[in-house]
Design a protein around this motif. Structure first.
Motif, PDB file in Angstrom:
ATOM      1  N   ILE A   1       0.834  -1.206   0.000  1.00  0.00           N
ATOM      2  CA  ILE A   1       0.000   0.000   0.000  1.00  0.00           C
ATOM      3  C   ILE A   1       0.863   1.249   0.000  1.00  0.00           C
ATOM      4  O   ILE A   1       0.620   2.191  -0.760  1.00  0.00           O
ATOM      5  CB  ILE A   1      -0.976  -0.018   1.198  1.00  0.00           C
ATOM      6  N   ILE A   2       1.901   1.260   0.829  1.00  0.00           N
ATOM      7  CA  ILE A   2       2.801   2.414   0.855  1.00  0.00           C
ATOM      8  C   ILE A   2       3.469   2.574  -0.506  1.00  0.00           C
ATOM      9  O   ILE A   2       3.540   3.674  -1.052  1.00  0.00           O
ATOM     10  CB  ILE A   2       3.837   2.282   1.985  1.00  0.00           C
TER      11      ILE A   2
ATOM     12  N   GLN B   1       1.097   4.032  -2.999  1.00  0.00           N
ATOM     13  CA  GLN B   1       0.877   5.462  -2.766  1.00  0.00           C
ATOM     14  C   GLN B   1       2.087   6.285  -3.211  1.00  0.00           C
ATOM     15  O   GLN B   1       1.927   7.366  -3.781  1.00  0.00           O
ATOM     16  CB  GLN B   1       0.579   5.715  -1.284  1.00  0.00           C
TER      17      GLN B   1
ATOM     18  N   SER C   1       1.850   6.432  -6.920  1.00  0.00           N
ATOM     19  CA  SER C   1       0.737   7.276  -7.333  1.00  0.00           C
ATOM     20  C   SER C   1       1.097   8.760  -7.248  1.00  0.00           C
ATOM     21  O   SER C   1       0.818   9.532  -8.165  1.00  0.00           O
ATOM     22  CB  SER C   1      -0.485   6.969  -6.465  1.00  0.00           C
ATOM     23  N   VAL C   2       1.730   9.154  -6.152  1.00  0.00           N
ATOM     24  CA  VAL C   2       2.144  10.552  -5.985  1.00  0.00           C
ATOM     25  C   VAL C   2       3.140  10.934  -7.073  1.00  0.00           C
ATOM     26  O   VAL C   2       3.033  11.996  -7.694  1.00  0.00           O
ATOM     27  CB  VAL C   2       2.748  10.773  -4.576  1.00  0.00           C
TER      28      VAL C   2
ATOM     29  N   SER D   1      -1.049   3.333   6.307  1.00  0.00           N
ATOM     30  CA  SER D   1      -0.282   3.235   5.059  1.00  0.00           C
ATOM     31  C   SER D   1      -0.791   4.220   4.013  1.00  0.00           C
ATOM     32  O   SER D   1       0.006   4.835   3.292  1.00  0.00           O
ATOM     33  CB  SER D   1      -0.355   1.811   4.503  1.00  0.00           C
ATOM     34  N   MET D   2      -2.108   4.383   3.939  1.00  0.00           N
ATOM     35  CA  MET D   2      -2.689   5.327   2.982  1.00  0.00           C
ATOM     36  C   MET D   2      -2.328   6.776   3.328  1.00  0.00           C
ATOM     37  O   MET D   2      -2.208   7.616   2.440  1.00  0.00           O
ATOM     38  CB  MET D   2      -4.212   5.174   2.934  1.00  0.00           C
TER      39      MET D   2
ATOM     40  N   GLY E   1       1.914   6.918   3.006  1.00  0.00           N
ATOM     41  CA  GLY E   1       2.444   6.671   1.666  1.00  0.00           C
ATOM     42  C   GLY E   1       2.669   7.923   0.846  1.00  0.00           C
ATOM     43  O   GLY E   1       3.759   8.112   0.282  1.00  0.00           O
ATOM     44  N   PRO E   2       1.674   8.834   0.738  1.00  0.00           N
ATOM     45  CA  PRO E   2       1.914  10.055  -0.025  1.00  0.00           C
ATOM     46  C   PRO E   2       3.016  10.937   0.562  1.00  0.00           C
ATOM     47  O   PRO E   2       3.780  11.545  -0.189  1.00  0.00           O
ATOM     48  CB  PRO E   2       0.555  10.768   0.019  1.00  0.00           C
TER      49      PRO E   2
ATOM     50  N   GLY F   1       6.136   9.344  -0.431  1.00  0.00           N
ATOM     51  CA  GLY F   1       6.302   9.595  -1.862  1.00  0.00           C
ATOM     52  C   GLY F   1       6.827  10.990  -2.134  1.00  0.00           C
ATOM     53  O   GLY F   1       7.713  11.180  -2.976  1.00  0.00           O
TER      54      GLY F   1
ATOM     55  N   ASN G   1       8.643   1.591  -5.232  1.00  0.00           N
ATOM     56  CA  ASN G   1       7.435   0.774  -5.278  1.00  0.00           C
ATOM     57  C   ASN G   1       7.772  -0.638  -5.743  1.00  0.00           C
ATOM     58  O   ASN G   1       7.301  -1.617  -5.153  1.00  0.00           O
ATOM     59  CB  ASN G   1       6.392   1.403  -6.201  1.00  0.00           C
TER      60      ASN G   1
END
Length: 191
Positions: free
Chosen positions: A5-6, A9, A12-13, A136-137, A140-141, A144, A160
């Protein structure tokens, strides 16, 4: 699962940051969201069916390796073709592959916990799982952003990939599933 999950994220960032900086349009961020949700709408039911008809542990591990591959592909695209005019379309393509892979990984991951945790501590395990997911959500950002600042998007994508390789290796240590997968799960009519 926290590592996956991390890592997701972080990727994603980096993806949003890189695409927005290249294109300079808020629409590009909308395309990212659209590309990620499309496979979910189209493939959620078949992905659940696949998860019901084979070993969830094996499916999850295979999907983790594929997700790691997509992170490495994004890192290579970013490093090698940073100024290429087709970089953004290629990134959208990899993002689609990543979203398809996630669509198959999620039902396998969700269905594993009840098979691994004894019923007497299941509610406690669900609480811990939810807490770890939320932490983690949230973290994570931030991680990131730090990785972007330290080394750029390629490092974030590679991070990742490394975290997902670690997940795949750790997932191999999961206990054997307590049930025999059915050769033929209920068909479409039972949905």
């Amino acid at each position: 699962f926290a590592l996956a999950i991390i890592g997701g994220q972080v990727q994603s960032v980096a993806l949003q940051w890189q695409i927005y900086n290249k294109v300079g349009s808020a629409w590009s961020l909308g395309f990212i969201g659209g590309i990620q949700v499309l496979p979910l709408f189209i493939l959620a039911l078949p992905a659940g069916h696949v998860s019901d008809t084979m070993s969830r542990k094996k499916l999850l591990i295979a999907m983790q390796w594929l997700l790691a591959l997509w992170g490495v592909v994004l890192a290579c695209l970013t490093k090698i073709y940073a100024d290429g005019e087709w970089l953004i379309p290629a990134m959208y393509g990899v993002l689609l592959c990543n979203a398809i892979t996630l669509t198959f990984a999620r039902p396998a991951r969700s269905a594993l916990m009840p098979q691994m945790v004894p019923p007497r501590i299941f509610s406690n395990a669900v609480t811990w799982n939810s807490t770890i997911f939320e932490l983690s959500m949230i973290s994570g950002p931030a991680i990131g952003g730090l990785i972007l600042w330290l080394g750029g998007p390629a490092l974030a994508y590679l991070t990742n990939g490394v975290l997902l390789v670690a997940c795949a290796l750790l997932s191999r240590r999961f206990p054997r599933e307590r049930y025999e997968p059915k050769p033929h799960a209920p068909g479409f009519a039972s949905l």
